[in-house]
Motif scaffolding. Structure first.
Motif, PDB file in Angstrom:
ATOM      1  N   UNK A  46       0.837  -1.215   0.000  1.00 30.93           N
ATOM      2  CA  UNK A  46       0.000   0.000   0.000  1.00 30.93           C
ATOM      3  C   UNK A  46       0.869   1.261   0.000  1.00 30.93           C
ATOM      4  N   UNK A  47       1.939   1.268   0.788  1.00 30.32           N
ATOM      5  CA  UNK A  47       2.772   2.484   0.866  1.00 30.32           C
ATOM      6  C   UNK A  47       3.535   2.701  -0.438  1.00 30.32           C
ATOM      7  N   UNK A  61     -10.847   9.211  -4.962  1.00 32.36           N
ATOM      8  CA  UNK A  61     -11.268   7.812  -4.987  1.00 32.36           C
ATOM      9  C   UNK A  61     -12.526   7.645  -4.138  1.00 32.36           C
ATOM     10  N   UNK A  62     -13.024   6.410  -4.090  1.00 31.96           N
ATOM     11  CA  UNK A  62     -14.206   6.091  -3.278  1.00 31.96           C
ATOM     12  C   UNK A  62     -13.824   5.006  -2.285  1.00 31.96           C
ATOM     13  N   UNK A  63     -14.125   5.222  -1.022  1.00 37.88           N
ATOM     14  CA  UNK A  63     -13.920   4.234   0.043  1.00 37.88           C
ATOM     15  C   UNK A  63     -12.762   3.276  -0.211  1.00 37.88           C
ATOM     16  N   UNK A  64     -11.527   3.763  -0.095  1.00 37.72           N
ATOM     17  CA  UNK A  64     -10.401   2.819  -0.182  1.00 37.72           C
ATOM     18  C   UNK A  64     -10.430   1.894   1.026  1.00 37.72           C
ATOM     19  N   UNK A  65      -9.881   0.693   0.875  1.00 40.80           N
ATOM     20  CA  UNK A  65      -9.891  -0.239   2.007  1.00 40.80           C
ATOM     21  C   UNK A  65      -8.841   0.208   3.019  1.00 40.80           C
ATOM     22  N   UNK A  66      -9.249   0.997   4.001  1.00 35.78           N
ATOM     23  CA  UNK A  66      -8.327   1.481   5.021  1.00 35.78           C
ATOM     24  C   UNK A  66      -8.609   0.746   6.312  1.00 35.78           C
ATOM     25  N   UNK A  67      -7.645   0.007   6.772  1.00 35.09           N
ATOM     26  CA  UNK A  67      -7.835  -0.718   8.026  1.00 35.09           C
ATOM     27  C   UNK A  67      -6.761  -0.279   9.014  1.00 35.09           C
ATOM     28  N   UNK A  68      -5.544  -0.739   8.784  1.00 36.68           N
ATOM     29  CA  UNK A  68      -4.464  -0.341   9.707  1.00 36.68           C
ATOM     30  C   UNK A  68      -3.920   1.036   9.367  1.00 36.68           C
ATOM     31  N   UNK A  79      -4.890   4.745   8.857  1.00 38.73           N
ATOM     32  CA  UNK A  79      -6.086   5.482   9.262  1.00 38.73           C
ATOM     33  C   UNK A  79      -6.615   6.395   8.182  1.00 38.73           C
ATOM     34  N   UNK A  80      -5.700   6.912   7.333  1.00 29.63           N
ATOM     35  CA  UNK A  80      -6.075   7.975   6.411  1.00 29.63           C
ATOM     36  C   UNK A  80      -5.116   7.932   5.223  1.00 29.63           C
ATOM     37  N   UNK A  81      -5.608   8.224   4.014  1.00 30.41           N
ATOM     38  CA  UNK A  81      -4.718   8.171   2.848  1.00 30.41           C
ATOM     39  C   UNK A  81      -3.557   9.148   2.981  1.00 30.41           C
ATOM     40  N   UNK A  82      -3.755  10.239   3.727  1.00 34.77           N
ATOM     41  CA  UNK A  82      -2.683  11.234   3.895  1.00 34.77           C
ATOM     42  C   UNK A  82      -1.450  10.624   4.564  1.00 34.77           C
ATOM     43  N   UNK A  83      -1.631   9.485   5.264  1.00 36.21           N
ATOM     44  CA  UNK A  83      -0.476   8.832   5.900  1.00 36.21           C
ATOM     45  C   UNK A  83       0.450   8.210   4.863  1.00 36.21           C
ATOM     46  N   UNK A  84      -0.075   7.899   3.682  1.00 29.15           N
ATOM     47  CA  UNK A  84       0.777   7.204   2.698  1.00 29.15           C
ATOM     48  C   UNK A  84       0.920   7.973   1.379  1.00 29.15           C
ATOM     49  N   UNK A  85       0.057   8.976   1.136  1.00 28.36           N
ATOM     50  CA  UNK A  85       0.175   9.796  -0.081  1.00 28.36           C
ATOM     51  C   UNK A  85       0.825  11.124   0.283  1.00 28.36           C
ATOM     52  N   UNK A  86       1.651  11.653  -0.609  1.00 24.04           N
ATOM     53  CA  UNK A  86       2.262  12.958  -0.356  1.00 24.04           C
ATOM     54  C   UNK A  86       1.575  14.054  -1.171  1.00 24.04           C
ATOM     55  N   UNK A  87       0.513  13.727  -1.900  1.00 22.23           N
ATOM     56  CA  UNK A  87      -0.292  14.735  -2.618  1.00 22.23           C
ATOM     57  C   UNK A  87      -1.700  14.721  -2.012  1.00 22.23           C
ATOM     58  N   UNK A  88      -2.501  15.782  -2.225  1.00 22.37           N
ATOM     59  CA  UNK A  88      -3.851  15.794  -1.652  1.00 22.37           C
ATOM     60  C   UNK A  88      -4.698  14.618  -2.145  1.00 22.37           C
ATOM     61  N   UNK A  89      -5.494  14.066  -1.241  1.00 18.53           N
ATOM     62  CA  UNK A  89      -6.400  12.967  -1.597  1.00 18.53           C
ATOM     63  C   UNK A  89      -7.826  13.340  -1.158  1.00 18.53           C
ATOM     64  N   UNK A  90      -8.794  12.912  -1.933  1.00 18.30           N
ATOM     65  CA  UNK A  90     -10.198  13.193  -1.626  1.00 18.30           C
ATOM     66  C   UNK A  90     -10.954  11.872  -1.714  1.00 18.30           C
ATOM     67  N   UNK A  91     -11.645  11.524  -0.634  1.00 20.82           N
ATOM     68  CA  UNK A  91     -12.320  10.223  -0.569  1.00 20.82           C
ATOM     69  C   UNK A  91     -13.825  10.419  -0.533  1.00 20.82           C
TER      70      UNK A  91
END
Ligand code: R5P
Length: 290
Positions: free
Chosen positions: A106-107, A122-129, A131-143
């Motif tokens: 994922x990272x 994107x729509x509802x990414x499978x986020x479990x461990x 918490x937020x796409x911002x933890x792994x993306x370095x550009x803005x993300x919108x869910x």
């Protein structure tokens, strides 16, 4: 000015988004050379424009280089910025090192996309461990959130539903679907033994025996989760379930097997599939507009 540019196979979603956003629908020429390398060409004028490439990322491996080349071509053609609309975002389930020697895919996948795009929708990414796409993306993300869409569909199409979340991870999400459907919910316990083998245990359902079970999950991939949950519901004497999911990944054979065990299989159009009944176009468009 926005240009919505479909990657191969994403034409219908791109057209719907362009109409909804009153944006230009761009054209990407694409083919494979005889040795299977990819050829892409931006066939629209994108100079000075915001380019949004539309590419749902089910089956990502064969698409990734083409997608990256298309993003590079848009920049080389003078696009003001280049954004990715990926209704389904792959590789999010490999969010930890389950066994020594594995990458946290994922990272790495997020880093690759961040290097090539200015933002992600994107729509509802499978986020479990994670918490937020911002933890792994370095550009803005919108869910965009699909739970209200599923809840609304259930409210309109199912009499006396009981929402069943297939595993402990789905608790919050199943509760939100149930709230939007105006229905009660329960959550099963799931143990994944292998890629295609799961064990599902349900709580006591005596109080809900007159209700129609509606299994609601984010992804149907091998289908084993829904298949096992449907079997356990049948063993408890419940009515055949409706099976609802956001992302219709469906490995070969999964849809047929599930169809036999359920009353109806319904998904959103984040991935084109015969089970698509619920549109995420408006949800995506609102995320793009933010
Ligand atoms: C996992 O935690 C997800 O929420 C889904 O339950 C899972 O991806 C479904 O996979 P499958 O269809 O392969 O059982």
């Amino acid at each position: 000015m926005r240009v919505i540019l479909p990657m191969p196979g994403n034409e219908a979603m791109a057209r719907a988004l362009a109409e909804r956003l009153d944006a230009e629908l761009g054209v990407l020429d694409w083919r494979r050379f005889p040795d299977s390398e990819a050829y892409v060409r931006i066939a629209s004028d994108v100079r000075g424009k915001r380019v949004h490439l539309v590419c749902t990322l089910a089956n990502p491996d064969p698409q990734m280089l083409t997608l990256i080349f298309a993003a590079a071509a848009a920049r080389e053609c003078g696009a003001e910025s280049v954004h990715l609309i990926a209704p389904y975002l792959a590789y999010m389930r490999q969010d930890k090192r389950f066994n020594p020697g594995e990458p946290v895919s994922a990272t790495h996948f997020a880093r690759l996309l961040s290097q090539n795009f200015d933002s992600l929708v994107t729509v509802d990414p499978h986020l479990h461990r994670i918490g937020n796409l911002a933890e792994i993306f370095s550009v803005p993300t919108h869910v965009g959130a699909a739970a209200p869409l599923l809840g609304h569909w259930i409210a309109q199409n199912v009499d006396a539903p009981l929402i069943v979340g297939p595993d402990q991870e789905s608790e919050q999400w199943a509760a939100e679907v149930a709230r939007c459907a105006g229905a009660p919910h329960v959550v099963a316990r799931k143990q994944r033994i292998a890629d295609e083998q799961v064990r599902v245990e349900l709580p006591d359902l005596t109080a809900w025996s007159g209700r129609r079970p509606v299994l609601a999950d984010d992804i149907i991939s091998s289908g084993r989760t829904m298949i096992e949950a449907s079997r356990v519901l049948a063993a408890r004497g419940m009515a055949k379930p409706y099976c609802l999911a956001i992302h219709a990944v469906f490995a070969p054979g999964a849809f047929d097997s599930l169809t036999h065990l359920s009353d109806r299989v319904v998904t959103t159009d984040t991935i084109t599939h015969p089970s698509n009944q619920i549109s995420v176009v408006d949800t995506l468009a609102r995320s793009i507009e933010t």
